[in-house]
Design a protein around this motif. Structure first.
Motif, PDB file in Angstrom:
ATOM      1  N   ALA A  31     -20.502  49.219 -41.462  1.00  0.00           N
ATOM      2  CA  ALA A  31     -20.807  50.051 -40.296  1.00  0.00           C
ATOM      3  C   ALA A  31     -19.742  49.874 -39.216  1.00  0.00           C
ATOM      4  O   ALA A  31     -19.292  50.855 -38.610  1.00  0.00           O
ATOM      5  CB  ALA A  31     -22.187  49.708 -39.741  1.00  0.00           C
ATOM      6  N   TYR A  32     -19.327  48.629 -38.972  1.00  0.00           N
ATOM      7  CA  TYR A  32     -18.308  48.376 -37.958  1.00  0.00           C
ATOM      8  C   TYR A  32     -16.968  48.985 -38.374  1.00  0.00           C
ATOM      9  O   TYR A  32     -16.262  49.572 -37.542  1.00  0.00           O
ATOM     10  CB  TYR A  32     -18.137  46.876 -37.689  1.00  0.00           C
ATOM     11  CG  TYR A  32     -17.079  46.639 -36.649  1.00  0.00           C
ATOM     12  CD1 TYR A  32     -17.366  46.815 -35.299  1.00  0.00           C
ATOM     13  CD2 TYR A  32     -15.781  46.310 -37.011  1.00  0.00           C
ATOM     14  CE1 TYR A  32     -16.389  46.657 -34.341  1.00  0.00           C
ATOM     15  CE2 TYR A  32     -14.797  46.149 -36.057  1.00  0.00           C
ATOM     16  CZ  TYR A  32     -15.112  46.322 -34.728  1.00  0.00           C
ATOM     17  OH  TYR A  32     -14.128  46.175 -33.776  1.00  0.00           O
ATOM     18  N   THR A  33     -16.625  48.888 -39.645  1.00  0.00           N
ATOM     19  CA  THR A  33     -15.358  49.463 -40.128  1.00  0.00           C
ATOM     20  C   THR A  33     -15.347  50.978 -39.938  1.00  0.00           C
ATOM     21  O   THR A  33     -14.360  51.546 -39.452  1.00  0.00           O
ATOM     22  CB  THR A  33     -15.142  49.098 -41.610  1.00  0.00           C
ATOM     23  OG1 THR A  33     -15.101  47.667 -41.726  1.00  0.00           O
ATOM     24  CG2 THR A  33     -13.840  49.679 -42.137  1.00  0.00           C
ATOM     25  N   ARG A  34     -16.452  51.646 -40.292  1.00  0.00           N
ATOM     26  CA  ARG A  34     -16.546  53.106 -40.080  1.00  0.00           C
ATOM     27  C   ARG A  34     -16.439  53.435 -38.588  1.00  0.00           C
ATOM     28  O   ARG A  34     -15.737  54.373 -38.194  1.00  0.00           O
ATOM     29  CB  ARG A  34     -17.865  53.642 -40.637  1.00  0.00           C
ATOM     30  CG  ARG A  34     -17.905  53.813 -42.128  1.00  0.00           C
ATOM     31  CD  ARG A  34     -19.137  54.585 -42.586  1.00  0.00           C
ATOM     32  NE  ARG A  34     -20.385  54.017 -42.104  1.00  0.00           N
ATOM     33  CZ  ARG A  34     -21.061  53.035 -42.707  1.00  0.00           C
ATOM     34  NH1 ARG A  34     -20.591  52.503 -43.823  1.00  0.00           N
ATOM     35  NH2 ARG A  34     -22.193  52.595 -42.200  1.00  0.00           N
ATOM     36  N   VAL A  64     -19.569  59.558 -26.435  1.00  0.00           N
ATOM     37  CA  VAL A  64     -19.782  58.260 -25.785  1.00  0.00           C
ATOM     38  C   VAL A  64     -21.226  57.806 -25.991  1.00  0.00           C
ATOM     39  O   VAL A  64     -21.487  56.632 -26.272  1.00  0.00           O
ATOM     40  CB  VAL A  64     -19.411  58.316 -24.288  1.00  0.00           C
ATOM     41  CG1 VAL A  64     -19.791  57.034 -23.579  1.00  0.00           C
ATOM     42  CG2 VAL A  64     -17.912  58.591 -24.128  1.00  0.00           C
ATOM     43  N   ALA A  65     -22.168  58.734 -25.895  1.00  0.00           N
ATOM     44  CA  ALA A  65     -23.584  58.403 -26.140  1.00  0.00           C
ATOM     45  C   ALA A  65     -23.781  57.960 -27.589  1.00  0.00           C
ATOM     46  O   ALA A  65     -24.503  56.982 -27.856  1.00  0.00           O
ATOM     47  CB  ALA A  65     -24.469  59.598 -25.812  1.00  0.00           C
ATOM     48  N   ALA A  70     -24.458  53.666 -31.689  1.00  0.00           N
ATOM     49  CA  ALA A  70     -23.949  52.979 -32.880  1.00  0.00           C
ATOM     50  C   ALA A  70     -23.768  51.488 -32.618  1.00  0.00           C
ATOM     51  O   ALA A  70     -24.110  50.646 -33.470  1.00  0.00           O
ATOM     52  CB  ALA A  70     -22.616  53.601 -33.317  1.00  0.00           C
ATOM     53  N   LEU A  71     -23.243  51.144 -31.452  1.00  0.00           N
ATOM     54  CA  LEU A  71     -23.065  49.728 -31.109  1.00  0.00           C
ATOM     55  C   LEU A  71     -24.414  49.021 -30.983  1.00  0.00           C
ATOM     56  O   LEU A  71     -24.577  47.881 -31.424  1.00  0.00           O
ATOM     57  CB  LEU A  71     -22.257  49.592 -29.818  1.00  0.00           C
ATOM     58  CG  LEU A  71     -20.782  49.962 -29.945  1.00  0.00           C
ATOM     59  CD1 LEU A  71     -20.148  50.092 -28.570  1.00  0.00           C
ATOM     60  CD2 LEU A  71     -20.038  48.931 -30.788  1.00  0.00           C
ATOM     61  N   LYS A  72     -25.387  49.705 -30.401  1.00  0.00           N
ATOM     62  CA  LYS A  72     -26.728  49.132 -30.274  1.00  0.00           C
ATOM     63  C   LYS A  72     -27.331  48.889 -31.657  1.00  0.00           C
ATOM     64  O   LYS A  72     -27.946  47.849 -31.905  1.00  0.00           O
ATOM     65  CB  LYS A  72     -27.612  50.063 -29.455  1.00  0.00           C
ATOM     66  CG  LYS A  72     -29.014  49.546 -29.244  1.00  0.00           C
ATOM     67  CD  LYS A  72     -29.837  50.512 -28.396  1.00  0.00           C
ATOM     68  CE  LYS A  72     -31.245  49.989 -28.196  1.00  0.00           C
ATOM     69  NZ  LYS A  72     -32.061  50.922 -27.420  1.00  0.00           N
ATOM     70  N   ALA A  73     -27.159  49.848 -32.561  1.00  0.00           N
ATOM     71  CA  ALA A  73     -27.690  49.709 -33.916  1.00  0.00           C
ATOM     72  C   ALA A  73     -27.034  48.541 -34.649  1.00  0.00           C
ATOM     73  O   ALA A  73     -27.718  47.754 -35.321  1.00  0.00           O
ATOM     74  CB  ALA A  73     -27.490  51.007 -34.699  1.00  0.00           C
ATOM     75  N   MET A  74     -25.703  48.404 -34.515  1.00  0.00           N
ATOM     76  CA  MET A  74     -25.021  47.284 -35.176  1.00  0.00           C
ATOM     77  C   MET A  74     -25.460  45.948 -34.590  1.00  0.00           C
ATOM     78  O   MET A  74     -25.643  44.976 -35.333  1.00  0.00           O
ATOM     79  CB  MET A  74     -23.501  47.458 -35.077  1.00  0.00           C
ATOM     80  CG  MET A  74     -22.965  48.528 -35.996  1.00  0.00           C
ATOM     81  SD  MET A  74     -21.159  48.640 -35.974  1.00  0.00           S
ATOM     82  CE  MET A  74     -20.886  49.509 -34.442  1.00  0.00           C
ATOM     83  N   LEU A 104     -17.618  45.399 -26.672  1.00  0.00           N
ATOM     84  CA  LEU A 104     -17.551  46.868 -26.657  1.00  0.00           C
ATOM     85  C   LEU A 104     -18.732  47.471 -25.908  1.00  0.00           C
ATOM     86  O   LEU A 104     -18.570  48.436 -25.153  1.00  0.00           O
ATOM     87  CB  LEU A 104     -17.486  47.414 -28.086  1.00  0.00           C
ATOM     88  CG  LEU A 104     -16.191  47.117 -28.844  1.00  0.00           C
ATOM     89  CD1 LEU A 104     -16.332  47.507 -30.308  1.00  0.00           C
ATOM     90  CD2 LEU A 104     -15.018  47.825 -28.197  1.00  0.00           C
ATOM     91  N   ARG A 105     -19.920  46.896 -26.086  1.00  0.00           N
ATOM     92  CA  ARG A 105     -21.103  47.409 -25.369  1.00  0.00           C
ATOM     93  C   ARG A 105     -20.971  47.196 -23.869  1.00  0.00           C
ATOM     94  O   ARG A 105     -21.290  48.083 -23.078  1.00  0.00           O
ATOM     95  CB  ARG A 105     -22.369  46.732 -25.893  1.00  0.00           C
ATOM     96  CG  ARG A 105     -22.741  47.172 -27.291  1.00  0.00           C
ATOM     97  CD  ARG A 105     -23.992  46.498 -27.777  1.00  0.00           C
ATOM     98  NE  ARG A 105     -25.148  47.163 -27.178  1.00  0.00           N
ATOM     99  CZ  ARG A 105     -26.379  46.678 -27.254  1.00  0.00           C
ATOM    100  NH1 ARG A 105     -26.626  45.539 -27.876  1.00  0.00           N
ATOM    101  NH2 ARG A 105     -27.378  47.324 -26.709  1.00  0.00           N
TER     102      ARG A 105
END
Length: 144
Positions: A31-34, A64-65, A70-74, A104-105
């Motif tokens: 997920a982070y790589t994508r 941006v949203a 995506a960052l929250k999910a990871m 990043l968050r």
């Protein structure tokens, strides 16, 4: 005393690298790589993603949203009990991912997409960098 500390560190590193991976971290790494490739299409194109060469980074409010989500999910994936219990090399990778995603968050709150240039650079640098780093290896890549 320093030699024994260095030896202990080396032995711990060898032990950590010798432990087999259990694969629990794989979905987060993927997920982070994508995510990272989508955020930096210039670098993704440089690494062989022909489709990435046809687009720029998307800094629209919607993107941006999506980035925030995506960052929250990871970050949530990293709280999985199977991932929290990792040891050795995978624990180091988990901790690095936790740190990187956290940075990043936190950075999103500064709204960096609205900054018109980064210190030392101008608005033209992304396009200039893309042009300098792009080496087409086929007609399709050249057309992109």
């Amino acid at each position: 005393m320093r030699l024994s500390t260095a030896l202990a560190f080396c032995l711990a590193s060898v032990y950590a690298s010798a432990q087999p991976a259990n694969g629990a971290l794989d979905p987060v790494v993927q997920a982070y790589t994508r995510f990272a490739r989508a955020q930096d299409p210039v670098l993704a194109a440089e690494r062989g993603d022909v489709d990435a060469a046809t687009r720029w980074a998307d800094d629209s409010p919607g993107a941006v949203a999506d980035r925030r989500q995506a960052l929250k999910a990871m970050a949530g994936m990293l709280e999985n009990p199977g991932i929290a219990a990792l040891t050795g090399r995978e624990a180091l990778e988990r901790d690095w991912l936790r740190w990187r995603i956290g940075v990043l968050r936190e950075g999103l709150d500064f709204d960096p997409e609205r900054i018109n240039f980064v210190s030392g650079d101008g608005f033209w640098t992304v396009a200039d960098y893309a042009a300098l780093k792009t080496t087409p290896r086929s007609t399709a890549e050249a057309e992109a």
